[in-house]
Design an enzyme around this catalytic site. Structure first.
Site, PDB file in Angstrom:
ATOM      1  CG  ASP A 161      44.601  17.521  21.521  1.00  0.00           C
ATOM      2  OD1 ASP A 161      43.912  18.247  22.257  1.00  0.00           O
ATOM      3  OD2 ASP A 161      44.138  16.907  20.545  1.00  0.00           O
ATOM      4  CD  GLU A 168      38.819  16.107  26.865  1.00  0.00           C
ATOM      5  OE1 GLU A 168      38.597  15.125  26.137  1.00  0.00           O
ATOM      6  OE2 GLU A 168      38.584  17.284  26.505  1.00  0.00           O
TER       7      GLU A 168
END
Length: 443
Positions: A33, A204
């Protein structure tokens, strides 16, 4: 006590050292991420930190206890500044939740604001909240606020500071939302609104940015079975946004997630994302990658093809990891792990047919020509590695005669003609045999 001292010494050595990498860029731990930002003239990366779960309920799921931050000036050598925040030192976070998921960091008013999601402590608390930690430097120390942001329930925070100084926060959870932030960067200054106009399917990890007066809203999207990276464009930070397409296709090798950021550094745009390079059997352990990104004249984004070579120029006098290749011949060339029990040791190149080759681009020989080349090699049969520059038909600058051995050996060979400047390398097998190579370096 002895083990604790050894751990602290190991952590200290990591912090003061640099990590040399192509893709993935961090070689000694899992980093997922990645949020990349340019601060103080350097590239900083704020990833989440996948770890093997110490508790049974997360053995087959994401497990993250803390955050590191990494910096680089050349996108090749990365410094680990160590842990900047952990679940034990945030007042509102459940200390055994292991849910320090995808973060964000921005600079405003002389301070660095680090946004992160996690599970709040207390009976009856469910889901995720998003908190803030503040520092005077991009690498910390960061001081977490006592409470999360009120009115934000979700994960994957992203903060965009517009040209007029207004900050906006985006997050995912039951769709994706955006709201204004107050000047203090700690409270909402508007009611959240849902981001509309996006395609159907799970989404997301929003990442928003502005370029040439257009606002880009990018996100992981499950188009079919696993996550792509997709984007939409609009004329306002809060939308509406018009869906434009895919930035990166699904992974063909089994990593279900992808999560990303886009950033301009020294006149070039880059896409930071992750893949499970060091954990092919378990895609909850991911690693950060970088590839160059380009825009079309109308502002739309050209699709990025992931590479192993990554970005940056490799110093010829450092260890060149050929396994992070630019191109590979169709026959007789392969890549495998050096050690299947510890994949962080990296990969090796295997050449097993006459003429099989591997290409590694953008190697900088500097202004002074090297006199010899050294290679860490192994070959049960023995063989000859031929090194060329600038093409499979380019000049041969060295031949390395690899002796028969079932152990790794470092072999030196003279460089025939002096080279300087930046060149592409081609390493091929001359004759029969099978040669494995860990790295090569010029001296």
């Amino acid at each position: 006590m002895k083990n604790k001292r050894l751990f602290l010494l190991s952590a200290f050595l990591v912090i003061i050292g640099t990590l040399q990498a192509q893709n993935p860029i961090i070689k000694d731990q899992f980093t997922a991420d990645p949020t990349a930002k340019v601060f103080e003239g350097k590239m900083f990366v704020y990833p989440s930190h996948d770890i093997p779960s110490p508790i049974d309920r997360l053995k087959e799921w994401f497990c993250m206890a803390d955050y590191h931050v990494f910096s680089s000036e050349n996108l090749v050598d990365w410094t680990d500044h160590g842990v900047i925040l952990s679940q034990e030192n945030v007042p509102w976070v459940a200390p055994d939740s292991y849910s320090m998921w995808a973060p964000e960091c921005v600079y405003k008013n002389g301070k660095y604001y680090f946004y992160f999601p996690s599970t709040p402590k207390g009976e009856g608390k469910r889901g995720f909240s998003i908190g803030v930690a503040i520092a005077d430097k991009p690498y910390g120390p960061f001081t977490p606020q006592a409470n999360p942001i009120e009115g934000v329930n979700g994960i994957d925070p992203c903060v965009l500071i517009d040209k007029d100084g207004q900050a906006y926060i985006y997050w995912s959870g039951r769709g994706m939302s955006v709201a204004k932030l107050k000047e203090n960067m700690l409270e909402l200054d508007s009611e959240p609104i849902k981001i509309e106009g996006l395609p159907e399917g799970f989404k997301e990890g929003p990442f928003a940015f502005e370029r040439n007066g257009k606002y880009y809203f990018t996100f992981p999207w499950v188009k079919e079975k696993t996550e792509t990276l997709a984007y939409a464009m609009g004329d306002s930070p809060m939308g509406p946004f018009e869906f434009k397409g895919i930035i990166m296709d699904e992974s063909p090798t089994g990593c279900w997630t992808n999560h990303h950021s886009l950033v301009k550094y020294k006149d070039q745009w880059y896409l930071f994302y992750h893949h499970n390079d060091y954990s092919p059997e378990f895609d909850k352990n991911r690693s950060t990658r970088i590839d160059s990104l380009f825009f079309n004249p109308d502002g739309t984004i050209q699709k990025v093809t992931p590479t192993l070579r990554g970005v940056g120029i490799t110093d010829a006098r450092k260890e060149i990891q050929l396994d992070r290749y630019s191109r590979l011949s169709n026959r007789g060339a392969a890549i495998d792990y050096l050690n299947l029990t510890n994949k962080f040791e990296g990969w090796k190149t295997i050449l097993s047919k006459n003429g099989a080759w591997i290409q590694y681009n953008r190697v900088d020989f500097g202004n002074s020509a090297p006199r010899k080349v050294k290679a860490r090699v192994s070959s049960e049969d023995g063989g000859i590695l031929q090194i060329r520059i600038n093409g499979t038909d380019g000049p041969v600058i060295s031949e390395i005669k690899v002796p028969k051995s079932d152990k790794w050996t470092e072999i030196e060979s003279p460089v025939r003609s002096g080279q300087s400047g930046i060149h592409d390398l081609y390493v091929s097998l001359k004759g029969n045999g099978k040669v494995e190579t860990d790295w090569i370096t010029f001296q």
